[in-house]
Design a protein around this motif. Sequence first.
Motif, PDB file in Angstrom:
ATOM      1  N   ASN A   3       2.168  -8.675 -24.912  1.00  0.00           N
ATOM      2  CA  ASN A   3       1.508  -9.769 -24.201  1.00  0.00           C
ATOM      3  C   ASN A   3       1.933  -9.817 -22.735  1.00  0.00           C
ATOM      4  N   THR A   4       1.812  -8.668 -22.074  1.00  0.00           N
ATOM      5  CA  THR A   4       2.185  -8.585 -20.661  1.00  0.00           C
ATOM      6  C   THR A   4       1.206  -7.687 -19.927  1.00  0.00           C
ATOM      7  N   TYR A   5       1.203  -7.787 -18.612  1.00  0.00           N
ATOM      8  CA  TYR A   5       0.531  -6.792 -17.787  1.00  0.00           C
ATOM      9  C   TYR A   5       1.585  -5.784 -17.355  1.00  0.00           C
ATOM     10  N   PHE A   6       1.403  -4.539 -17.719  1.00  0.00           N
ATOM     11  CA  PHE A   6       2.362  -3.531 -17.307  1.00  0.00           C
ATOM     12  C   PHE A   6       2.353  -3.393 -15.783  1.00  0.00           C
ATOM     13  N   VAL A   7       1.149  -3.293 -15.226  1.00  0.00           N
ATOM     14  CA  VAL A   7       0.973  -3.200 -13.772  1.00  0.00           C
ATOM     15  C   VAL A   7      -0.213  -4.063 -13.397  1.00  0.00           C
ATOM     16  N   TRP A   8      -0.068  -4.827 -12.311  1.00  0.00           N
ATOM     17  CA  TRP A   8      -1.229  -5.517 -11.760  1.00  0.00           C
ATOM     18  C   TRP A   8      -1.214  -5.377 -10.235  1.00  0.00           C
ATOM     19  N   THR A   9      -2.293  -5.810  -9.635  1.00  0.00           N
ATOM     20  CA  THR A   9      -2.392  -5.834  -8.177  1.00  0.00           C
ATOM     21  C   THR A   9      -2.631  -7.264  -7.731  1.00  0.00           C
ATOM     22  N   ALA A  10      -2.133  -7.586  -6.560  1.00  0.00           N
ATOM     23  CA  ALA A  10      -2.395  -8.889  -5.958  1.00  0.00           C
ATOM     24  C   ALA A  10      -3.744  -8.855  -5.242  1.00  0.00           C
ATOM     25  N   GLY A  11      -4.165 -10.008  -4.717  1.00  0.00           N
ATOM     26  CA  GLY A  11      -5.459 -10.107  -4.070  1.00  0.00           C
ATOM     27  C   GLY A  11      -5.478  -9.500  -2.681  1.00  0.00           C
ATOM     28  N   LEU A  12      -6.637  -8.915  -2.325  1.00  0.00           N
ATOM     29  CA  LEU A  12      -6.862  -8.340  -1.001  1.00  0.00           C
ATOM     30  C   LEU A  12      -5.753  -7.353  -0.616  1.00  0.00           C
ATOM     31  N   ARG A  13      -5.492  -6.388  -1.499  1.00  0.00           N
ATOM     32  CA  ARG A  13      -4.525  -5.334  -1.223  1.00  0.00           C
ATOM     33  C   ARG A  13      -5.250  -3.994  -1.297  1.00  0.00           C
ATOM     34  N   ALA A  14      -5.104  -3.194  -0.258  1.00  0.00           N
ATOM     35  CA  ALA A  14      -5.792  -1.911  -0.179  1.00  0.00           C
ATOM     36  C   ALA A  14      -4.835  -0.767  -0.494  1.00  0.00           C
ATOM     37  N   GLY A  15      -5.336   0.230  -1.200  1.00  0.00           N
ATOM     38  CA  GLY A  15      -4.550   1.411  -1.530  1.00  0.00           C
ATOM     39  C   GLY A  15      -4.501   2.395  -0.368  1.00  0.00           C
ATOM     40  N   PRO A  16      -3.985   3.576  -0.665  1.00  0.00           N
ATOM     41  CA  PRO A  16      -3.763   4.125  -1.998  1.00  0.00           C
ATOM     42  C   PRO A  16      -2.500   3.608  -2.666  1.00  0.00           C
ATOM     43  N   ASN A  17      -2.626   3.297  -3.962  1.00  0.00           N
ATOM     44  CA  ASN A  17      -1.485   3.024  -4.836  1.00  0.00           C
ATOM     45  C   ASN A  17      -1.666   3.858  -6.093  1.00  0.00           C
ATOM     46  N   VAL A  18      -0.558   4.385  -6.637  1.00  0.00           N
ATOM     47  CA  VAL A  18      -0.649   5.354  -7.726  1.00  0.00           C
ATOM     48  C   VAL A  18       0.344   5.010  -8.833  1.00  0.00           C
ATOM     49  N   ILE A  19      -0.133   5.091 -10.082  1.00  0.00           N
ATOM     50  CA  ILE A  19       0.721   5.027 -11.275  1.00  0.00           C
ATOM     51  C   ILE A  19       0.632   6.401 -11.921  1.00  0.00           C
ATOM     52  N   LEU A  20       1.734   7.123 -11.973  1.00  0.00           N
ATOM     53  CA  LEU A  20       1.729   8.532 -12.351  1.00  0.00           C
ATOM     54  C   LEU A  20       2.625   8.787 -13.554  1.00  0.00           C
ATOM     55  N   ASN A  21       2.079   9.482 -14.560  1.00  0.00           N
ATOM     56  CA  ASN A  21       2.886  10.058 -15.637  1.00  0.00           C
ATOM     57  C   ASN A  21       3.824   9.023 -16.257  1.00  0.00           C
ATOM     58  N   SER A  22       3.294   7.843 -16.546  1.00  0.00           N
ATOM     59  CA  SER A  22       4.100   6.740 -17.057  1.00  0.00           C
ATOM     60  C   SER A  22       3.609   6.317 -18.438  1.00  0.00           C
ATOM     61  N   THR A  23       4.503   5.705 -19.209  1.00  0.00           N
ATOM     62  CA  THR A  23       4.209   5.334 -20.588  1.00  0.00           C
ATOM     63  C   THR A  23       4.442   3.844 -20.781  1.00  0.00           C
ATOM     64  N   SER A  29       0.837  -1.194   0.000  1.00  0.00           N
ATOM     65  CA  SER A  29       0.000   0.000   0.000  1.00  0.00           C
ATOM     66  C   SER A  29       0.870   1.242   0.000  1.00  0.00           C
ATOM     67  N   GLN A  30       0.275   2.357  -0.433  1.00  0.00           N
ATOM     68  CA  GLN A  30       0.943   3.657  -0.496  1.00  0.00           C
ATOM     69  C   GLN A  30       2.173   3.617  -1.402  1.00  0.00           C
ATOM     70  N   ASN A  31       2.082   2.873  -2.487  1.00  0.00           N
ATOM     71  CA  ASN A  31       3.197   2.749  -3.413  1.00  0.00           C
ATOM     72  C   ASN A  31       2.968   3.625  -4.641  1.00  0.00           C
ATOM     73  N   LEU A  32       4.054   4.217  -5.147  1.00  0.00           N
ATOM     74  CA  LEU A  32       3.985   5.180  -6.241  1.00  0.00           C
ATOM     75  C   LEU A  32       4.906   4.742  -7.376  1.00  0.00           C
ATOM     76  N   ILE A  33       4.326   4.550  -8.567  1.00  0.00           N
ATOM     77  CA  ILE A  33       5.074   4.269  -9.782  1.00  0.00           C
ATOM     78  C   ILE A  33       5.060   5.552 -10.603  1.00  0.00           C
ATOM     79  N   ASP A  34       6.200   6.226 -10.724  1.00  0.00           N
ATOM     80  CA  ASP A  34       6.247   7.597 -11.226  1.00  0.00           C
ATOM     81  C   ASP A  34       7.245   7.726 -12.379  1.00  0.00           C
ATOM     82  N   ARG A  35       6.772   8.239 -13.513  1.00  0.00           N
ATOM     83  CA  ARG A  35       7.610   8.473 -14.687  1.00  0.00           C
ATOM     84  C   ARG A  35       8.367   7.212 -15.107  1.00  0.00           C
ATOM     85  N   CYS A  36       7.650   6.115 -15.123  1.00  0.00           N
ATOM     86  CA  CYS A  36       8.240   4.834 -15.516  1.00  0.00           C
ATOM     87  C   CYS A  36       7.795   4.466 -16.928  1.00  0.00           C
ATOM     88  N   GLU A  37       8.500   3.514 -17.534  1.00  0.00           N
ATOM     89  CA  GLU A  37       8.186   3.084 -18.890  1.00  0.00           C
ATOM     90  C   GLU A  37       8.355   1.572 -19.014  1.00  0.00           C
TER      91      GLU A  37
END
Length: 648
Positions: free
Chosen positions: A353-373, A340-348
């Motif tokens: 055939n992939t998941y760029f970002v996923w979440t695991a089960g029963l995980r509560a945020g806040p989690n943020v993906i910011l300004n990424s390509t 939780s409270q994790n930030l992915i910022d300006r990443c590429e």
Amino acid sequence: MISCCFLVLGSTFSYAQNRSQWVYPDNKGRLVYKTTAAGDRIMDFSYAGYKGGGVALPDVPVKKKVAPSGSADDTQLIQSAIDEVSALPLQQGFRGTVLLEPGTFTCTGPLIINATGVVLRGSGSGKNGTTIKMTGPKHAAVLIGTAGKQAAGSKSMPVTDTYLPAGSSSFKVADAAAFSKGDQVLVKKPVTEEWIHQMEMDNLKRDGKPQTWISKNSFLVMERKITSVSGNTITIDIPLADGGKGIVISHAGASERITDVGVEQLHIQCPPLEIDYGHAPYSGIKINADDCWVKDVYCEETMNTTTLAGNRITMQQVVVTHTYTNLGASKPTDFSLEGSQNLIDRCEVTGGNTYFVWTAGLRAGPNVILNSTFRGHGSRIQPHMRWSTGLLVDNCTVADGGIDFMNRGVAGSGHGWTMGWAVAWNCIAKTYVIQNPPGAANWAIGCIGTRYQTARLFDSSPVLPDGNFDSHDKPVFPQSLYLAQLAERLGNKALQHIGYKENGGFRNKQVAPLPPLKVETDPVYGINKALHRPINTSGGTRGENTLDADPATYWTTDEGKTSGTLEIDMENPVALSAVAISEVLGNRVTAYKVEGQVNSDWKLLAEGTTIGNRKTAEFPKETIWKVRVTIISATDRPAISEVGLYLK
């Protein structure tokens, strides 16, 4: 009001002209939040990131330098330096930095950091910087906090609110005498039979067998700190990423996780491999620690590259590239959000055939993906399984793929509803699947791209309605929800601390898509809908060769085997009514069948005793998620160069 502009599709939109009905600044610049009928609202995501957001990543003094040895294995050389710095005393929370000098370090095993306050820093992630070249047995490049455990809680006390809205910062208990300002607490949402039924997750079946979404008596746990106690009302520091009935609170036990570890300015390299991720030998950085960071790291050819299993982790300017598309229908991820409270910022990320970002089960945020390509055919941002909450995808570009907050149904043996209370804000993507779970909500606000509706995975009906699309195809002000929330909570200096100007400082997010994949059209049946789809095989390898529109490439079984299967994942419900199969190396097949997965069960579509140069078969139109071709018998190893699927 400050006006920002955003260039898209040849037009210029002023953010001041468009605002969301769900979050918008009033005439004094304060953010105003609309609530659902039950009182739920979009949460404040600004607590994501190192030290809870808005804190500059530290510059930790160098205590040990290491030069490449030129030998076949530098693992122990680097590990000895890490261990030496790990034994130093803490000074203002840090022990020191291990600096890897320019050049290439060959590593046959992971580099392990298991002490608070240690930084592994290279001399740059570019051409003249530091490269960790991964060889040898399967391993991750860097492991952080391998021995850390999550905090355990004390006996739980029920929250007395009949319904606790998502986004709440305060609630009532029967007796708050046991709680005080400053206490670390666990706010837990129970998984009950009633809630599973409300979510329509008690009817999952695959191949006729019941699938379990989430086991009863589990909890979604939100770690929080009490900021005040007034009577029996408790106020916490971070709004809740989920709500509902039956919420309980307990004191949190002491965490055993290490903290304040960084990895910086490195190039992690392994050889490009045409392989499925389950057999891929090398991953990148796995973090089971809190208040950590990874900055300016280039990961080349790693699979399942990063795992964020701790809290308050910042990934900044992390770049991942894949030369070859991941093989098989199962997909890896390059950023796995498991805390939780994790930030992915300006990443590429670049990879198919992939998941760029996923979440695991029963995980509560806040989690943020910011300004990424993110770029790659058949790839997407998609929460993965079994109910995570509170994700913000903010000003991200997914030029060739999608952003999905959805019901994955029986995928992965019952992933079901994957995400609630998530927001895509001012993003650009090829497609969006945004669905509202029962009793919860998801949003796409100011986003550009095609809205797509689907049933839950592997079902043909009912098609689930859209979630909350607001100002679609028209970006809104403020440009970044995360930065606006951060500035409101901590001031503009917090934006500067993490490398942003007061008004955002975003570059143009419009990214040209990759060249389109080859299309093949049959003169009788039309477009081949199987081309370039993910495919799993048994009894042989390289099933992708049957879906590449190249008659010179083919799939065959392993030595000594004359039977096997090809299972094509259509990835969406697709209407089909015809199949074509081509054999090379002679007429070897003596029996085969073709089945389609319809409403989670397999249905026979066609069968025969010979294939030869090209065998076609028509069948009544079906809406199909997967197609399975089984070679039952052959006189020699079968060689299949084409599987075509069509709607006539």
